[in-house]
Design a protein around this motif. Structure first.
Motif, PDB file in Angstrom:
ATOM      1  N   SER A  61      -4.716  -6.212  -0.531  1.00  0.00           N
ATOM      2  CA  SER A  61      -4.937  -6.595  -1.921  1.00  0.00           C
ATOM      3  C   SER A  61      -4.682  -5.391  -2.812  1.00  0.00           C
ATOM      4  O   SER A  61      -5.002  -4.258  -2.450  1.00  0.00           O
ATOM      5  N   ALA A  62      -4.084  -5.665  -3.972  1.00  0.00           N
ATOM      6  CA  ALA A  62      -3.861  -4.610  -4.958  1.00  0.00           C
ATOM      7  C   ALA A  62      -4.313  -5.093  -6.330  1.00  0.00           C
ATOM      8  O   ALA A  62      -3.789  -4.681  -7.355  1.00  0.00           O
ATOM      9  N   LEU A  63      -5.322  -5.962  -6.347  1.00  0.00           N
ATOM     10  CA  LEU A  63      -5.860  -6.514  -7.577  1.00  0.00           C
ATOM     11  C   LEU A  63      -7.025  -5.654  -8.050  1.00  0.00           C
ATOM     12  O   LEU A  63      -8.098  -5.658  -7.446  1.00  0.00           O
ATOM     13  N   PHE A  64      -6.811  -4.894  -9.102  1.00  0.00           N
ATOM     14  CA  PHE A  64      -7.802  -4.003  -9.720  1.00  0.00           C
ATOM     15  C   PHE A  64      -8.178  -2.791  -8.863  1.00  0.00           C
ATOM     16  O   PHE A  64      -8.828  -1.868  -9.347  1.00  0.00           O
ATOM     17  N   CYS A  65      -7.813  -2.783  -7.601  1.00  0.00           N
ATOM     18  CA  CYS A  65      -8.006  -1.619  -6.733  1.00  0.00           C
ATOM     19  C   CYS A  65      -7.120  -1.833  -5.507  1.00  0.00           C
ATOM     20  O   CYS A  65      -6.552  -2.901  -5.327  1.00  0.00           O
ATOM     21  N   THR A  66      -7.004  -0.812  -4.675  1.00  0.00           N
ATOM     22  CA  THR A  66      -6.209  -0.932  -3.459  1.00  0.00           C
ATOM     23  C   THR A  66      -7.118  -1.162  -2.258  1.00  0.00           C
ATOM     24  O   THR A  66      -8.082  -0.420  -2.049  1.00  0.00           O
ATOM     25  N   THR A  67      -6.814  -2.194  -1.493  1.00  0.00           N
ATOM     26  CA  THR A  67      -7.563  -2.527  -0.288  1.00  0.00           C
ATOM     27  C   THR A  67      -6.624  -2.504   0.912  1.00  0.00           C
ATOM     28  O   THR A  67      -5.532  -3.069   0.846  1.00  0.00           O
ATOM     29  N   ILE A  68      -7.029  -1.810   1.980  1.00  0.00           N
ATOM     30  CA  ILE A  68      -6.251  -1.816   3.220  1.00  0.00           C
ATOM     31  C   ILE A  68      -7.056  -2.517   4.303  1.00  0.00           C
ATOM     32  O   ILE A  68      -8.286  -2.459   4.315  1.00  0.00           O
ATOM     33  N   ILE A 258       9.343   9.536  -9.543  1.00  0.00           N
ATOM     34  CA  ILE A 258       8.811   8.221  -9.902  1.00  0.00           C
ATOM     35  C   ILE A 258       8.838   8.072 -11.422  1.00  0.00           C
ATOM     36  O   ILE A 258       8.377   8.962 -12.147  1.00  0.00           O
ATOM     37  N   VAL A 259       9.356   6.968 -11.899  1.00  0.00           N
ATOM     38  CA  VAL A 259       9.259   6.607 -13.314  1.00  0.00           C
ATOM     39  C   VAL A 259       8.628   5.223 -13.378  1.00  0.00           C
ATOM     40  O   VAL A 259       9.138   4.278 -12.767  1.00  0.00           O
ATOM     41  N   CYS A 260       7.521   5.110 -14.099  1.00  0.00           N
ATOM     42  CA  CYS A 260       6.789   3.843 -14.128  1.00  0.00           C
ATOM     43  C   CYS A 260       6.366   3.500 -15.557  1.00  0.00           C
ATOM     44  O   CYS A 260       5.918   4.381 -16.301  1.00  0.00           O
ATOM     45  N   SER A 261       6.505   2.248 -15.904  1.00  0.00           N
ATOM     46  CA  SER A 261       6.046   1.761 -17.194  1.00  0.00           C
ATOM     47  C   SER A 261       5.147   0.546 -16.977  1.00  0.00           C
ATOM     48  O   SER A 261       5.577  -0.437 -16.374  1.00  0.00           O
ATOM     49  N   GLN A 262       3.905   0.670 -17.414  1.00  0.00           N
ATOM     50  CA  GLN A 262       2.922  -0.408 -17.366  1.00  0.00           C
ATOM     51  C   GLN A 262       2.646  -0.902 -15.946  1.00  0.00           C
ATOM     52  O   GLN A 262       2.372  -2.088 -15.729  1.00  0.00           O
ATOM     53  N   GLY A 263       2.723   0.000 -15.013  1.00  0.00           N
ATOM     54  CA  GLY A 263       2.511  -0.376 -13.617  1.00  0.00           C
ATOM     55  C   GLY A 263       1.068  -0.229 -13.181  1.00  0.00           C
ATOM     56  O   GLY A 263       0.166   0.037 -13.972  1.00  0.00           O
ATOM     57  N   GLY A 264       0.858  -0.427 -11.882  1.00  0.00           N
ATOM     58  CA  GLY A 264      -0.464  -0.316 -11.290  1.00  0.00           C
ATOM     59  C   GLY A 264      -0.349  -0.360  -9.782  1.00  0.00           C
ATOM     60  O   GLY A 264       0.729  -0.134  -9.220  1.00  0.00           O
ATOM     61  N   HIS A 265      -1.468  -0.654  -9.114  1.00  0.00           N
ATOM     62  CA  HIS A 265      -1.497  -0.620  -7.654  1.00  0.00           C
ATOM     63  C   HIS A 265      -0.453  -1.544  -7.027  1.00  0.00           C
ATOM     64  O   HIS A 265       0.274  -1.153  -6.108  1.00  0.00           O
ATOM     65  N   LYS A 266      -0.369  -2.756  -7.529  1.00  0.00           N
ATOM     66  CA  LYS A 266       0.539  -3.737  -6.937  1.00  0.00           C
ATOM     67  C   LYS A 266       1.993  -3.303  -7.070  1.00  0.00           C
ATOM     68  O   LYS A 266       2.768  -3.378  -6.114  1.00  0.00           O
ATOM     69  N   LEU A 267       2.366  -2.828  -8.244  1.00  0.00           N
ATOM     70  CA  LEU A 267       3.758  -2.448  -8.482  1.00  0.00           C
ATOM     71  C   LEU A 267       4.155  -1.268  -7.598  1.00  0.00           C
ATOM     72  O   LEU A 267       5.255  -1.251  -7.028  1.00  0.00           O
ATOM     73  N   THR A 268       3.266  -0.282  -7.466  1.00  0.00           N
ATOM     74  CA  THR A 268       3.562   0.873  -6.612  1.00  0.00           C
ATOM     75  C   THR A 268       3.747   0.440  -5.165  1.00  0.00           C
ATOM     76  O   THR A 268       4.667   0.888  -4.479  1.00  0.00           O
TER      77      THR A 268
END
Length: 306
Positions: A61-68, A258-268
Motif C-alpha cells: 500500500s502507498a496510500l498516505f504512507c508506505t506499507t511493505i 529525480i524530477v517530480c511534480s505533485q508526487g507521493g509514495h505511490k508515484l515513486t
C-alpha cells in the motif's frame, strides 16, 4: 577504512511512540547488522513469518504512507521517515525489531532518528558498497502528477515540486543533491495535512495517532502548531524526505536524477517498478576504492564518523 564501504550503527537504539495512523503504542529497536545483510524488519510480536524485507515489489500500500508486506501478509507501515534517515546517513545494514505493524511517528520527521543514530555513531566495514546506476530515462505520469528518473554522473539529485490550492502552502519547489547537500532541513521537516482533511482521514480509519506534536496542520492561511514551521520550505522538504525513504526500497543507494511534480509514495513506487522491470534501465555496481569522486560522499556521513 573507506567512506565508500558499507556501514551499520555502533549499538542498539530503541524508540518508543505511537503509530501515526493506527494510534497504537510501539517499541522499535535498531540493531547493528553484518555487511551485505541490508535493512531487515522483524516483527517481534509475532513468532513466525515475521521477517519483512524493504523492497519496491513488497509495497502493498502507498496510500498516505508506505506499507511493505512479506509473502504471508505480515506488514510494516509508515517506514518512509526511518528509511529516509538511513538512506541519508548511509546506513547499509541494520536489523529493525518492532513490536507492532507501524513505525513510531515520533515528531513527524526524521529528526529524532538521525539524532539518535549520530549519538551512538556509525561503524564502517571493510566491504565495499553497491550502488544502482540509472542508465536510461524513465518517466511515469498520472494525470497532473509526474515523476522521472534519468542518468547522472555521480550524484542523486531530487528536484521536487508541490502545488496546493491552499494559499499558505501554495507552490513550493526545492532541489537537493542527496550525497552533497546539507540535509538538516530535509530531516527536520514534518508530515503535514490540511485542517479540513483531518476528519476525512479519521473517517477512513487513519491518523488515529496524529496530533500537533507529530504533524503540521494548516487551517486557511495559518499553521496551527505552536512555533510555526521549522524552515520556509518545510512542506516540499518533507516530500523530499518521503521520496528518499521510498527510493531506499530499491535496496541500495542510487546514482540518478529525480524530477517530480505533485508526487507521493505511490508515484515513486510506480516509477521504481518500471525501472526495475527491465535490467537495461540500470546497472548494479560494487564501488571499489577511488571508484567515485568525493561528490558521492555525503557530508553528514563525514560528520557522523569523525
Amino acid at each position: 577504512m573507506s567512506i565508500l564501504n558499507q556501514k551499520t550503527i555502533n549499538k542498539n537504539i530503541t524508540f518508543k511512540g505511537v503509530g501515526l495512523h493506527g494510534g497504537l503504542e510501539v517499541t522499535m529497536t535498531l540493531k547493528p547488522a553484518v555487511p551485505n545483510s541490508g535493512i531487515i524488519f522483524k516483527r517481534t510480536d509475532l513468532k513466525k513469518n515475521n521477517i519483512i524485507i524493504p523492497n519496491i515489489f513488497n509495497v502493498s500500500s502507498a496510500l498516505f504512507c508506505t506499507t511493505i508486506s512479506n509473502e504471508e501478509g505480515v506488514s510494516v507501515s509508515t517506514l518512509e521517515h526511518l528509511m529516509g534517515a538511513l538512506f541519508g546517513l548511509g546506513i547499509d545494514n541494520a536489523l529493525i525489531e518492532i513490536d507492532n505493524y507501524e513505525v513510531p511517528i515520533l515528531d513527524g520527521s526524521a529528526k529524532i532518528f538521525v539524532e539518535e543514530i549520530l549519538k551512538v555513531g556509525i561503524k564502517t566495514s571493510s566491504v565495499p558498497i553497491k550502488i544502482i546506476k540509472i542508465e536510461k530515462k524513465i518517466e511515469f505520469i498520472d494525470g497532473n502528477k509526474k515523476i522521472s528518473i534519468e542518468p547522472s554522473k555521480v550524484s542523486l539529485d531530487i528536484d521536487f515540486e508541490l502545488k496546493y490550492e491552499n494559499t499558505l502552502i501554495g507552490e513550493q519547489r526545492n532541489s537537493i543533491k542527496v550525497y552533497e547537500s546539507d540535509l538538516s532541513d530535509i530531516y527536520n521537516s514534518r508530515t503535514f495535512c490540511l485542517y479540513e482533511d483531518v476528519e476525512k482521514l479519521k473517517e477512513m480509519g487513519l491518523a488515529k495517532g496524529g496530533n500537533l506534536e507529530n504533524a503540521v496542520v494548516v487551517k486557511d492561511n495559518k499553521v496551527l502548531n505552536e512555533g510555526g514551521l521549522r524552515n520556509e520550505k518545510e512542506f516540499v522538504n518533507h516530500k523530499i524526505l518521503d521520496c528518499m525513504g521510498d527510493l531506499y526500497l530499491a535496496g541500495y543507494r542510487i546514482i540518478g536524477k529525480i524530477v517530480c511534480s505533485q508526487g507521493g509514495h505511490k508515484l515513486t513506487n510506480q516509477l521504481l517498478r518500471e525501472v526495475f522491470e527491465n535490467d537495461q534501465n540500470f546497472s548494479l555496481i560494487e564501488i571499489k576504492e577511488k571508484s567515485l569522486p568525493h561528490a558521492f560522499i555525503n557530508k553528514s556521513n563525514l560528520r557522523s564518523i569523525a
